[in-house]
Design a protein around this motif. Sequence first.
Motif, PDB file in Angstrom:
ATOM      1  N   MET A   1       0.852  -1.179   0.000  1.00 34.66           N
ATOM      2  CA  MET A   1       0.000   0.000   0.000  1.00 34.66           C
ATOM      3  C   MET A   1       0.896   1.240   0.000  1.00 34.66           C
ATOM      4  N   PRO A   2       0.383   2.305  -0.553  1.00 34.53           N
ATOM      5  CA  PRO A   2       1.226   3.493  -0.648  1.00 34.53           C
ATOM      6  C   PRO A   2       1.359   4.183   0.701  1.00 34.53           C
ATOM      7  N   ARG A   3       2.489   4.797   0.882  1.00 33.41           N
ATOM      8  CA  ARG A   3       2.626   5.664   2.035  1.00 33.41           C
ATOM      9  C   ARG A   3       2.399   7.071   1.528  1.00 33.41           C
ATOM     10  N   PRO A   4       1.987   7.974   2.394  1.00 29.71           N
ATOM     11  CA  PRO A   4       1.763   9.344   1.914  1.00 29.71           C
ATOM     12  C   PRO A   4       3.047   9.924   1.325  1.00 29.71           C
ATOM     13  N   LEU A   5       2.882  10.703   0.283  1.00 31.73           N
ATOM     14  CA  LEU A   5       4.029  11.365  -0.326  1.00 31.73           C
ATOM     15  C   LEU A   5       4.505  12.485   0.593  1.00 31.73           C
ATOM     16  N   VAL A  12       5.963  17.620  -6.709  1.00 29.79           N
ATOM     17  CA  VAL A  12       6.400  17.115  -8.012  1.00 29.79           C
ATOM     18  C   VAL A  12       5.268  16.326  -8.673  1.00 29.79           C
ATOM     19  N   MET A  13       4.675  15.398  -7.919  1.00 34.09           N
ATOM     20  CA  MET A  13       3.606  14.575  -8.490  1.00 34.09           C
ATOM     21  C   MET A  13       2.406  15.429  -8.896  1.00 34.09           C
ATOM     22  N   THR A  41      19.419  19.304  -8.823  1.00 37.47           N
ATOM     23  CA  THR A  41      19.736  17.965  -8.325  1.00 37.47           C
ATOM     24  C   THR A  41      18.707  17.482  -7.299  1.00 37.47           C
ATOM     25  N   THR A  42      18.100  18.399  -6.566  1.00 33.77           N
ATOM     26  CA  THR A  42      17.071  18.017  -5.599  1.00 33.77           C
ATOM     27  C   THR A  42      15.853  17.459  -6.331  1.00 33.77           C
ATOM     28  N   VAL A  43      15.405  18.153  -7.366  1.00 36.64           N
ATOM     29  CA  VAL A  43      14.241  17.707  -8.137  1.00 36.64           C
ATOM     30  C   VAL A  43      14.575  16.399  -8.852  1.00 36.64           C
ATOM     31  N   MET A  44      15.786  16.298  -9.389  1.00 31.78           N
ATOM     32  CA  MET A  44      16.206  15.073 -10.073  1.00 31.78           C
ATOM     33  C   MET A  44      16.175  13.892  -9.093  1.00 31.78           C
ATOM     34  N   THR A  45      16.659  14.090  -7.871  1.00 29.53           N
ATOM     35  CA  THR A  45      16.656  13.021  -6.862  1.00 29.53           C
ATOM     36  C   THR A  45      15.234  12.618  -6.497  1.00 29.53           C
ATOM     37  N   VAL A  46      14.364  13.607  -6.316  1.00 30.96           N
ATOM     38  CA  VAL A  46      12.968  13.318  -5.966  1.00 30.96           C
ATOM     39  C   VAL A  46      12.306  12.520  -7.089  1.00 30.96           C
ATOM     40  N   MET A  47      12.512  12.932  -8.326  1.00 30.91           N
ATOM     41  CA  MET A  47      11.896  12.222  -9.449  1.00 30.91           C
ATOM     42  C   MET A  47      12.471  10.819  -9.598  1.00 30.91           C
ATOM     43  N   ASP A  48      13.756  10.648  -9.326  1.00 32.18           N
ATOM     44  CA  ASP A  48      14.356   9.317  -9.361  1.00 32.18           C
ATOM     45  C   ASP A  48      13.758   8.451  -8.248  1.00 32.18           C
ATOM     46  N   ASN A  49      13.595   9.024  -7.055  1.00 37.79           N
ATOM     47  CA  ASN A  49      12.973   8.287  -5.948  1.00 37.79           C
ATOM     48  C   ASN A  49      11.540   7.888  -6.306  1.00 37.79           C
ATOM     49  N   LEU A  50      10.769   8.790  -6.912  1.00 33.04           N
ATOM     50  CA  LEU A  50       9.395   8.474  -7.316  1.00 33.04           C
ATOM     51  C   LEU A  50       9.379   7.348  -8.347  1.00 33.04           C
ATOM     52  N   HIS A  51      10.385   7.345  -9.223  1.00 33.41           N
ATOM     53  CA  HIS A  51      10.501   6.264 -10.196  1.00 33.41           C
ATOM     54  C   HIS A  51      10.790   4.941  -9.490  1.00 33.41           C
ATOM     55  N   GLN A  52      11.722   4.944  -8.557  1.00 34.97           N
ATOM     56  CA  GLN A  52      12.064   3.711  -7.834  1.00 34.97           C
ATOM     57  C   GLN A  52      10.900   3.201  -6.992  1.00 34.97           C
ATOM     58  N   LYS A  53      10.062   4.097  -6.500  1.00 35.97           N
ATOM     59  CA  LYS A  53       8.887   3.707  -5.701  1.00 35.97           C
ATOM     60  C   LYS A  53       7.713   3.277  -6.575  1.00 35.97           C
ATOM     61  N   GLY A  54       7.828   3.473  -7.886  1.00 37.54           N
ATOM     62  CA  GLY A  54       6.776   3.035  -8.792  1.00 37.54           C
ATOM     63  C   GLY A  54       5.684   4.062  -9.057  1.00 37.54           C
ATOM     64  N   ALA A  69       3.243   9.776 -14.992  1.00 37.40           N
ATOM     65  CA  ALA A  69       2.591   9.173 -13.824  1.00 37.40           C
ATOM     66  C   ALA A  69       2.112   7.765 -14.158  1.00 37.40           C
ATOM     67  N   VAL A  70       2.242   6.859 -13.193  1.00 35.63           N
ATOM     68  CA  VAL A  70       1.789   5.485 -13.365  1.00 35.63           C
ATOM     69  C   VAL A  70       0.287   5.393 -13.092  1.00 35.63           C
ATOM     70  N   SER A  71      -0.205   6.195 -12.155  1.00 36.23           N
ATOM     71  CA  SER A  71      -1.636   6.197 -11.859  1.00 36.23           C
ATOM     72  C   SER A  71      -2.104   7.641 -11.661  1.00 36.23           C
ATOM     73  N   THR A  72      -3.379   7.804 -11.454  1.00 38.30           N
ATOM     74  CA  THR A  72      -3.949   9.138 -11.296  1.00 38.30           C
ATOM     75  C   THR A  72      -3.885   9.598  -9.843  1.00 38.30           C
ATOM     76  N   ARG A  73      -4.068  10.883  -9.650  1.00 35.96           N
ATOM     77  CA  ARG A  73      -4.127  11.412  -8.286  1.00 35.96           C
ATOM     78  C   ARG A  73      -5.324  10.800  -7.552  1.00 35.96           C
TER      79      ARG A  73
END
Length: 167
Positions: A1-5, A12-13, A41-54, A69-73
Amino acid sequence: MPRPLGELEDAVMTRVWQWNRPVTVREVLEDLQQERSIAYTTVMTVMDNLHQKGWVRREAEGRAYRYTAVSTRAAYSAALMNEAWSTSDSPAAALVAFFGMMSPEQREALRDAIRIVQHDEESAAEPASGPAPQPAPEAPEPASEPAPEPPSGVEGDSAEDRPAPGR
């Protein structure tokens, strides 16, 4: 299950969901910089983390990635609500408390959502090919003497109790 962003992940999302198209780190960075000072680099890291989290998928485009985005808000929000509700010691009490926090507009949106779900369930229960076919009208029986009436008080001889013709 997702944890809150986290706050920055959500920021970003939000842009990825609102724009509803593949986005680059640079596009998100430039939009975020209208609100606050933030490094590439901060935004790049966040987007990479979001990618790794799916949460986003990415495709290489030249030396950069485009993120989608993989799914909708709405799906994200629904998953969070479901997670909170299902972990409650008393799901019914949690729902009552949640409904009590809602504005009249939110309660009306909830009523609309329930109507939509009920309609979808009713539609799924109906045959896919449309209304059920009607039985062919029965041919009239040849003229003959009427059958004798059963003696009064005899049970079990109603039309409902007799076997259907052809069985």
